[in-house]
Design a protein around this motif. Structure first.
Motif, PDB file in Angstrom:
ATOM      1  N   ALA A 262      -2.848  26.705   8.437  1.00  0.00           N
ATOM      2  CA  ALA A 262      -2.800  25.625   7.451  1.00  0.00           C
ATOM      3  C   ALA A 262      -1.741  24.583   7.808  1.00  0.00           C
ATOM      4  CB  ALA A 262      -2.530  26.193   6.059  1.00  0.00           C
ATOM      5  N   ASP A 263      -0.687  25.000   8.496  1.00  0.00           N
ATOM      6  CA  ASP A 263       0.379  24.080   8.917  1.00  0.00           C
ATOM      7  C   ASP A 263       0.098  23.440  10.274  1.00  0.00           C
ATOM      8  OD1 ASP A 263       1.864  24.367   6.648  1.00  0.00           O
ATOM      9  OD2 ASP A 263       3.387  25.679   7.501  1.00  0.00           O
ATOM     10  N   GLY A 264      -1.084  23.704  10.833  1.00  0.00           N
ATOM     11  CA  GLY A 264      -1.441  23.095  12.108  1.00  0.00           C
ATOM     12  C   GLY A 264      -0.838  23.781  13.319  1.00  0.00           C
ATOM     13  N   LEU A 265      -0.403  25.026  13.172  1.00  0.00           N
ATOM     14  CA  LEU A 265       0.222  25.757  14.273  1.00  0.00           C
ATOM     15  C   LEU A 265      -0.795  26.655  14.978  1.00  0.00           C
ATOM     16  CD1 LEU A 265       3.512  26.828  12.473  1.00  0.00           C
ATOM     17  CD2 LEU A 265       3.277  25.035  14.203  1.00  0.00           C
ATOM     18  N   ALA A 266      -0.553  26.899  16.251  1.00  0.00           N
ATOM     19  CA  ALA A 266      -1.358  27.817  17.047  1.00  0.00           C
ATOM     20  C   ALA A 266      -0.652  29.168  17.107  1.00  0.00           C
ATOM     21  CB  ALA A 266      -1.556  27.268  18.459  1.00  0.00           C
ATOM     22  N   THR A 267      -1.432  30.238  17.164  1.00  0.00           N
ATOM     23  CA  THR A 267      -0.846  31.580  17.179  1.00  0.00           C
ATOM     24  C   THR A 267      -1.613  32.494  18.119  1.00  0.00           C
ATOM     25  OG1 THR A 267      -2.219  32.252  15.292  1.00  0.00           O
ATOM     26  CG2 THR A 267       0.005  31.449  14.794  1.00  0.00           C
ATOM     27  N   SER A 268      -0.927  33.511  18.586  1.00  0.00           N
ATOM     28  CA  SER A 268      -1.564  34.628  19.284  1.00  0.00           C
ATOM     29  C   SER A 268      -0.655  35.836  19.111  1.00  0.00           C
ATOM     30  CB  SER A 268      -1.783  34.322  20.774  1.00  0.00           C
ATOM     31  OG  SER A 268      -0.551  34.089  21.428  1.00  0.00           O
ATOM     32  N   CYS A 269      -1.253  37.019  19.147  1.00  0.00           N
ATOM     33  CA  CYS A 269      -0.475  38.250  19.008  1.00  0.00           C
ATOM     34  C   CYS A 269      -0.149  38.821  20.383  1.00  0.00           C
ATOM     35  CB  CYS A 269      -1.234  39.280  18.174  1.00  0.00           C
ATOM     36  SG  CYS A 269      -1.330  38.861  16.419  1.00  0.00           S
ATOM     37  N   VAL A 270       1.050  39.349  20.512  1.00  0.00           N
ATOM     38  CA  VAL A 270       1.504  39.987  21.750  1.00  0.00           C
ATOM     39  C   VAL A 270       1.586  41.481  21.470  1.00  0.00           C
ATOM     40  CG1 VAL A 270       3.324  40.074  23.491  1.00  0.00           C
ATOM     41  CG2 VAL A 270       2.797  37.903  22.340  1.00  0.00           C
ATOM     42  N   SER A 271       0.593  42.226  21.955  1.00  0.00           N
ATOM     43  CA  SER A 271       0.461  43.633  21.576  1.00  0.00           C
ATOM     44  C   SER A 271       0.847  44.614  22.670  1.00  0.00           C
ATOM     45  CB  SER A 271      -0.994  43.913  21.157  1.00  0.00           C
ATOM     46  OG  SER A 271      -1.390  43.072  20.098  1.00  0.00           O
ATOM     47  N   GLN A 272       0.955  44.143  23.910  1.00  0.00           N
ATOM     48  CA  GLN A 272       1.141  45.066  25.030  1.00  0.00           C
ATOM     49  C   GLN A 272       2.298  46.059  24.843  1.00  0.00           C
ATOM     50  OE1 GLN A 272       0.706  41.692  25.240  1.00  0.00           O
ATOM     51  NE2 GLN A 272       0.178  41.092  27.337  1.00  0.00           N
ATOM     52  N   PRO A 273       3.493  45.619  24.381  1.00  0.00           N
ATOM     53  CA  PRO A 273       4.595  46.594  24.302  1.00  0.00           C
ATOM     54  C   PRO A 273       4.390  47.679  23.253  1.00  0.00           C
ATOM     55  CG  PRO A 273       5.264  44.480  23.387  1.00  0.00           C
ATOM     56  CD  PRO A 273       3.942  44.259  24.057  1.00  0.00           C
ATOM     57  N   PHE A 274       3.434  47.485  22.330  1.00  0.00           N
ATOM     58  CA  PHE A 274       3.117  48.531  21.350  1.00  0.00           C
ATOM     59  C   PHE A 274       2.122  49.543  21.921  1.00  0.00           C
ATOM     60  CE2 PHE A 274       4.420  44.835  18.948  1.00  0.00           C
ATOM     61  CZ  PHE A 274       5.248  45.359  17.966  1.00  0.00           C
ATOM     62  N   GLU A 275       1.523  49.223  23.057  1.00  0.00           N
ATOM     63  CA  GLU A 275       0.394  49.999  23.566  1.00  0.00           C
ATOM     64  C   GLU A 275       0.745  50.939  24.720  1.00  0.00           C
ATOM     65  OE1 GLU A 275      -2.883  46.488  22.501  1.00  0.00           O
ATOM     66  OE2 GLU A 275      -2.250  46.825  24.578  1.00  0.00           O
ATOM     67  N   THR A 276       1.939  50.829  25.263  1.00  0.00           N
ATOM     68  CA  THR A 276       2.336  51.733  26.349  1.00  0.00           C
ATOM     69  C   THR A 276       3.515  52.585  25.879  1.00  0.00           C
ATOM     70  OG1 THR A 276       3.834  50.102  27.322  1.00  0.00           O
ATOM     71  CG2 THR A 276       1.573  50.088  28.097  1.00  0.00           C
ATOM     72  N   PRO A 277       3.454  53.891  26.083  1.00  0.00           N
ATOM     73  CA  PRO A 277       4.512  54.782  25.573  1.00  0.00           C
ATOM     74  C   PRO A 277       5.904  54.408  26.061  1.00  0.00           C
ATOM     75  CG  PRO A 277       2.610  56.055  26.297  1.00  0.00           C
ATOM     76  CD  PRO A 277       2.356  54.640  26.727  1.00  0.00           C
ATOM     77  N   GLY A 278       6.022  53.935  27.291  1.00  0.00           N
ATOM     78  CA  GLY A 278       7.338  53.622  27.832  1.00  0.00           C
ATOM     79  C   GLY A 278       8.001  52.418  27.211  1.00  0.00           C
ATOM     80  N   THR A 279       7.232  51.586  26.518  1.00  0.00           N
ATOM     81  CA  THR A 279       7.816  50.402  25.864  1.00  0.00           C
ATOM     82  C   THR A 279       7.779  50.503  24.341  1.00  0.00           C
ATOM     83  OG1 THR A 279       5.663  49.264  26.011  1.00  0.00           O
ATOM     84  CG2 THR A 279       7.268  48.856  27.775  1.00  0.00           C
ATOM     85  N   ARG A 280       6.831  51.262  23.802  1.00  0.00           N
ATOM     86  CA  ARG A 280       6.746  51.351  22.336  1.00  0.00           C
ATOM     87  C   ARG A 280       8.002  51.986  21.739  1.00  0.00           C
ATOM     88  NH1 ARG A 280       3.728  51.125  17.884  1.00  0.00           N
ATOM     89  NH2 ARG A 280       4.056  52.742  16.321  1.00  0.00           N
TER      90      ARG A 280
END
Length: 328
Positions: A262-280
């Protein structure tokens, strides 16, 4: 003969399926039983390598719940949301009860209108900063749904979080299981009803990005471009932990994303660090004093990109007759 106008429930279900999900897997099912709508996790669409505990899938279902309730309320109906965590029915995630809603205040019309415009932007964003006014609105959006949105740029956590994101992406890019799972859901034709089509991919990065785009979401056929080197990054958190918190975080995330749209901003989610045991593990520890982190959101200014399609509502919805319903 003209087709009838869709009902408020029809509109709400059409909004629900516009929620984001990893690789556009759309891991939800809906059961409409009179004034009750149940939201179920569809286990057949959970990413078994990247999301074996179905955390991201529940986050996506929570985002669908938010869209459902938002559009019902925008049509003047009451929508009582109950997030569930029943061991006997672990895949029944939420129930929305509809009532007449007489006298209820309607939600922000801009959010309801943003439902069908929100999309993930995998392209480079501009150097224009996200204003403090916009940041305050995004924080307020998270708080309104019982969550927290913390901006990381300028904080001591920023370098550590972005390093974990790069580490996770490197692990996934080198892991045959991750690559095979991504390949099943990406590179689809433009009108594919699920998965991520090639036209929605981003360009290859000219130099290594601080926050990496998924290697499976890059299109080598388009010119290389440089991504922002100091991206605006925020983390979605809840004070609670567990299955219900994953769903609640989805409501928080979707309100944040719609507010950004609604504010005219672009977004994307960064999920990789939640998906690997060594980084989660290190990521959870980094935010332990604040709450449970659920996803990272990249926010900024960018040109609109093509939206991904969704499966028809009828494909993901069961409508029960009055004789089929029973109290739960």
């Amino acid at each position: 003969m003209t087709a009838p106008f869709p009902s408020a429930v029809d509109q709400a279900l059409a909004a629900a399926v516009r929620a984001p999900s990893p690789h556009n897997t759309q891991p939800w099912r809906f059961v409409v039983a009179g004034p009750r709508i149940e939201v179920w996790l569809d286990r057949s669409r959970v990413l078994t390598v990247a999301d074996p505990a179905a955390r991201e899938a529940r986050l996506s279902c929570g985002a669908a719940v938010y869209n459902l309730a938002l559009v019902l309320r925008d049509n003047g109906l009451g929508a009582q949301v109950r997030v569930l965590a029943k061991p006997a029915e672990p895949d029944l995630l939420a129930v929305i009860r509809i009532d007449g809603g007489a006298g209820r205040a309607r939600p922000d019309r801009q959010l309801a209108e943003a439902v069908f415009r929100r999309h993930t932007n995998r392209r480079p964003l501009s150097a224009q900063p996200v204003s403090e006014t916009c940041r305050a609105r995004l924080r307020s959006a998270a708080l309104a749904e019982g969550g927290v949105l913390e901006f990381l740029d300028g904080s001591s956590r920023y370098a550590r979080v972005t390093a974990l994101a790069r580490q996770a992406e490197a692990v996934q890019a080198a892991d045959e299981r991750f690559r095979a799972e991504s390949a099943r859901w990406t590179g689809r034709p433009p009108e594919s009803p699920d998965g991520v089509p090639t036209v929605a991919f981003g360009p290859p990065a000219g130099v290594p990005a601080v926050v990496p785009l998924r290697s499976s979401h890059q299109n080598p056929a388009i010119p290389t471009r440089q991504f922002e080197q100091d991206p605006c990054l925020a983390v979605v958190l809840t004070r609670e932990h567990g299955v219900a918190a994953d769903v609640r975080a989805g409501l928080v995330l979707q309100r944040v994303l719609l507010t950004a749209t609604a504010d005219g901003l672009a977004t994307s989610c960064v999920s990789q660090p939640f998906e690997t045991p060594g980084t989660r593990g290190p990521l959870l520890e980094l935010f332990r004093e604040i709450g449970e982190p659920h996803t990272l959101v990249r926010v900024g200014h960018g040109l609109p990109v093509r939206m991904t399609a969704r499966r028809p509502v009828a494909e993901v919805t069961i409508v029960q007759s009055a004789s089929d319903t029973s109290p739960r």
